[in-house]
Write a protein that holds these residues in place. Structure first.
Motif, PDB file in Angstrom:
ATOM      1  N   SER A 263       3.843  12.673  -0.813  1.00 26.84           N
ATOM      2  CA  SER A 263       3.929  11.186   0.446  1.00 26.84           C
ATOM      3  C   SER A 263       4.859  11.486   1.410  1.00 26.84           C
ATOM      4  O   SER A 263       4.526  11.651   2.340  1.00 26.84           O
ATOM      5  CB  SER A 263       4.532  10.155  -0.376  1.00 26.84           C
TER       6      SER A 263
ATOM      7  N   ARG B 240       4.140  14.154   3.676  1.00 28.62           N
ATOM      8  CA  ARG B 240       2.903  13.524   4.327  1.00 28.62           C
ATOM      9  C   ARG B 240       3.046  12.363   5.887  1.00 28.62           C
ATOM     10  O   ARG B 240       2.986  12.368   6.902  1.00 28.62           O
ATOM     11  CB  ARG B 240       1.821  12.825   3.773  1.00 28.62           C
TER      12      ARG B 240
ATOM     13  N   ARG C  85       2.225   3.445  -6.321  1.00 32.21           N
ATOM     14  CA  ARG C  85       2.711   3.378  -4.243  1.00 32.21           C
ATOM     15  C   ARG C  85       2.903   2.257  -3.341  1.00 32.21           C
ATOM     16  O   ARG C  85       2.413   2.289  -2.542  1.00 32.21           O
ATOM     17  CB  ARG C  85       2.476   4.112  -3.646  1.00 32.21           C
TER      18      ARG C  85
ATOM     19  N   THR D 203       3.243  -0.749  -0.908  1.00 33.83           N
ATOM     20  CA  THR D 203       3.538  -0.655   0.523  1.00 33.83           C
ATOM     21  C   THR D 203       4.697  -0.926   1.357  1.00 33.83           C
ATOM     22  O   THR D 203       5.782  -2.103   0.277  1.00 33.83           O
ATOM     23  CB  THR D 203       2.726  -1.127   1.495  1.00 33.83           C
ATOM     24  N   LYS D 204       5.871  -0.452   2.484  1.00 40.16           N
ATOM     25  CA  LYS D 204       7.273  -1.584   2.601  1.00 40.16           C
ATOM     26  C   LYS D 204       7.056  -2.737   2.642  1.00 40.16           C
ATOM     27  O   LYS D 204       5.951  -3.185   3.281  1.00 40.16           O
ATOM     28  CB  LYS D 204       7.401  -0.315   4.089  1.00 40.16           C
TER      29      LYS D 204
ATOM     30  N   GLU E  19      -3.837   8.260   4.856  1.00 42.07           N
ATOM     31  CA  GLU E  19      -3.112   8.793   3.586  1.00 42.07           C
ATOM     32  C   GLU E  19      -2.835   9.679   3.827  1.00 42.07           C
ATOM     33  O   GLU E  19      -1.783   9.850   3.882  1.00 42.07           O
ATOM     34  CB  GLU E  19      -4.855   9.346   3.451  1.00 42.07           C
TER      35      GLU E  19
ATOM     36  N   GLY F 242       0.388   9.172   4.268  1.00 40.66           N
ATOM     37  CA  GLY F 242       1.381   8.366   3.130  1.00 40.66           C
ATOM     38  C   GLY F 242       1.835   7.461   2.933  1.00 40.66           C
ATOM     39  O   GLY F 242       2.337   7.369   1.904  1.00 40.66           O
ATOM     40  N   ILE F 243       0.584   6.737   3.186  1.00 40.20           N
ATOM     41  CA  ILE F 243       0.121   5.501   2.836  1.00 40.20           C
ATOM     42  C   ILE F 243      -0.842   5.925   1.785  1.00 40.20           C
ATOM     43  O   ILE F 243      -1.995   6.282   1.761  1.00 40.20           O
ATOM     44  CB  ILE F 243      -0.343   4.577   3.707  1.00 40.20           C
TER      45      ILE F 243
ATOM     46  N   TYR G 237      -2.347  -0.621   0.593  1.00 42.71           N
ATOM     47  CA  TYR G 237      -1.944  -1.656   1.684  1.00 42.71           C
ATOM     48  C   TYR G 237      -3.035  -2.819   2.052  1.00 42.71           C
ATOM     49  O   TYR G 237      -3.192  -3.499   2.834  1.00 42.71           O
ATOM     50  CB  TYR G 237      -2.001  -0.221   3.077  1.00 42.71           C
TER      51      TYR G 237
END
Lengths: 254, 235
Positions: free
Chosen positions: A74, A77, B10, B12-13, B111, B114-115, B120
């Protein structure tokens, strides 16, 4: 620098990439060319980590992609920019929001700073007064430039472009090509471009990788491509009427 | 199930996620208020009318109209029937919006950045549909009100008798049962259409096909869940 070693990838028993090995240099526009079905897009998607290779390795500045933890992937990326063939702009966001998106997701910048950076890169790709437009309200060439601005807004170390000038008129295509090359040199980015367009190859192909049937068939520069006696490359290059005429002219001593 | 695991990985913010959730609440819940209220007003009226027209025995009190309206609206009409309608309205919207993003490589773009696209795109929808019971509460009220209007202003029953019927043998647990069902249906409404949109392959034509398939499977999911929950909670 990106190093790819002996990469293999199959789909439903059919091997698309057959032990591909290539190197893409930093600060250069590296182009991947080849006929349709030669495995270019699959190769790119493997490099981006969208596909998992069956075997082989992809090394980003000394770090193998397949050995990275998901968190490290991640992180990597976040250091990549990608210009998709059809731009892939988020159609629910304005031009400005699209460009600011990577900053918003990964930086601690305030909105004002993000906006300044977005305007700076939009200015760099020669787009002004389009900030509040939706992607559907601008032309294909403008969409490509917005996508390029989004790809470079966070100053990535690696830039990938999938047919950046497909569907564009020759003038706009040249503008996009030159922008990619200038940004690559300015920011010392490792840029990998997939293209069918021989004009682009001649214009900005500092390193050219030619794929045939999922293998590396030839590697060289845009100066060398016309001098090679590799049959696969010459068949590809001189399939264009324009380049046929160039070759005839060269042979006749012009 | 694999998709659901992916949804919670993972994240999201936070601030971005908050905005996405608010937007989804607006699109999925508030945006559905008008049509669901309109349907429930008239369905409540029809339930009251049908009950009144079938009451020809003088020994059965007219207050039964209010009772039948309340029971049908709270137990089945509001949670189940409206959820089937929502499968068409919200489910198709979810599948087609995510499917279009898949077709136009927007999901790949997320993707590559890096999200986690599942987090999301799908997580905010799941959270937004946790507010689905609020919509159903309004639908319940409007439905009963529709029955009241049709009965009282259609001279089928007096206001007092209708209200007596409404209050007759009221079991609060039935409302709880309806809301439990609604929560489960909300989860089905968020996940099945998202699955069909996210994992679709092909082009624009396949987006349409995926929306239809998603509607069918969401309805099947709702109907089966309705049966199982009724068995578990009421029998």
């Amino acid at each position: 620098m990106i190093q790819v070693n002996n990469l293999r990838k199959s789909f439903n028993g059919e091997e698309i990439l057959k032990g591909l090995t290539a190197t893409f240099d930093k600060g250069k526009t590296n182009m991947i060319i080849g006929a349709s079905g030669s495995g270019k897009s699959v190769f790119l998607k493997n490099m981006l980590g969208l596909f998992v290779p069956d075997s082989g390795e992809i090394i980003y500045d000394g770090e193998a992609l397949n050995e990275m933890e998901i968190e490290r992937k991640s992180e990597l990326r976040k250091d990549m920019g990608m210009l998709f063939q059809h731009s892939a702009l988020f159609d629910s966001m304005t031009v400005e929001e699209n460009v600011m998106f990577p900053l918003r997701m990964f930086s601690k910048m305030r909105r004002k700073e993000r906006l300044e950076r977005a305007n700076e890169v939009l200015d760099r790709v020669n787009l002004v007064n389009l900030n509040k437009k939706m992607p559907s309200e601008i032309s294909g060439g403008q969409q490509k430039r917005v996508a390029l601005a989004r790809a470079v807004v966070n100053y990535p170390s690696y830039l990938f472009c999938d047919e950046p000038n497909s569907g564009l008129d020759p003038k706009t295509a040249t503008v996009i090509d030159n922008l990619i090359q200038e940004i690559t040199h300015e920011r010392d980015i490792t840029t990998v471009i997939i293209s069918h367009d021989m004009n682009s190859v001649m214009e900005i192909g500092e390193t050219i990788v030619f794929l045939k049937d999922g293998k590396l068939a030839w590697k060289g520069t845009n100066k060398e491509i016309f001098k090679t006696d590799n049959q696969a490359v010459t068949d590809f290059v001189y399939s264009s009427e324009l380049f046929k005429k160039v070759r005839i002219a060269q042979n006749e001593g012009f | 199930m694999i998709m659901l695991f992916g949804v919670f990985k993972r994240p999201t913010k936070g601030i971005v996620l908050k905005e996405l959730i608010l937007k989804e609440i607006d699109d999925l819940i508030i945006g559905s208020l008008g049509i669901t209220a309109f349907i429930s007003l008239f369905m409540g009226a029809v339930v009251a009318l049908q009950t009144a027209l079938n009451l020809d025995n003088p020994l059965i009190p007219k207050s039964l109209i209010g009772f039948a309206t309340r029971q049908s609206i709270i137990l089945e009409f509001a949670p189940t029937f409206i959820s089937v309608i929502m499968a068409g309205k919200v489910g198709s919207y979810i599948t087609s919006s995510i499917g279009s993003m898949r077709v136009t490589e927007q999901i790949d773009a997320l993707e590559v950045m890096g999200i986690n696209p599942l987090n999301y795109l799908v997580f905010p929808k799941i959270i937004a549909l946790l507010f689905y019971p609020f919509l159903i509460a309004i639908v319940m009220f409007v439905g009963v009100f529709g029955g009241f209007l049709a009965s009282v202003y259609g001279n089928l029953v007096s206001m007092e008798e209708f209200v007596i019927g409404l209050q007759d043998t009221f079991i609060p647990y039935h409302v709880a049962y309806a809301f439990i069902k609604t929560m489960v249906f909300g989860l089905i409404l968020a996940t099945i259409p998202s699955y069909h949109g996210y994992y679709m392959k092909g082009g624009a034509l396949e987006v349409g096909k995926a929306s239809t398939t998603s509607f069918v499977w969401t309805c099947v999911g709702i109907i089966i869940a309705n049966y199982i929950l009724t068995q578990l909670l009421l029998s």
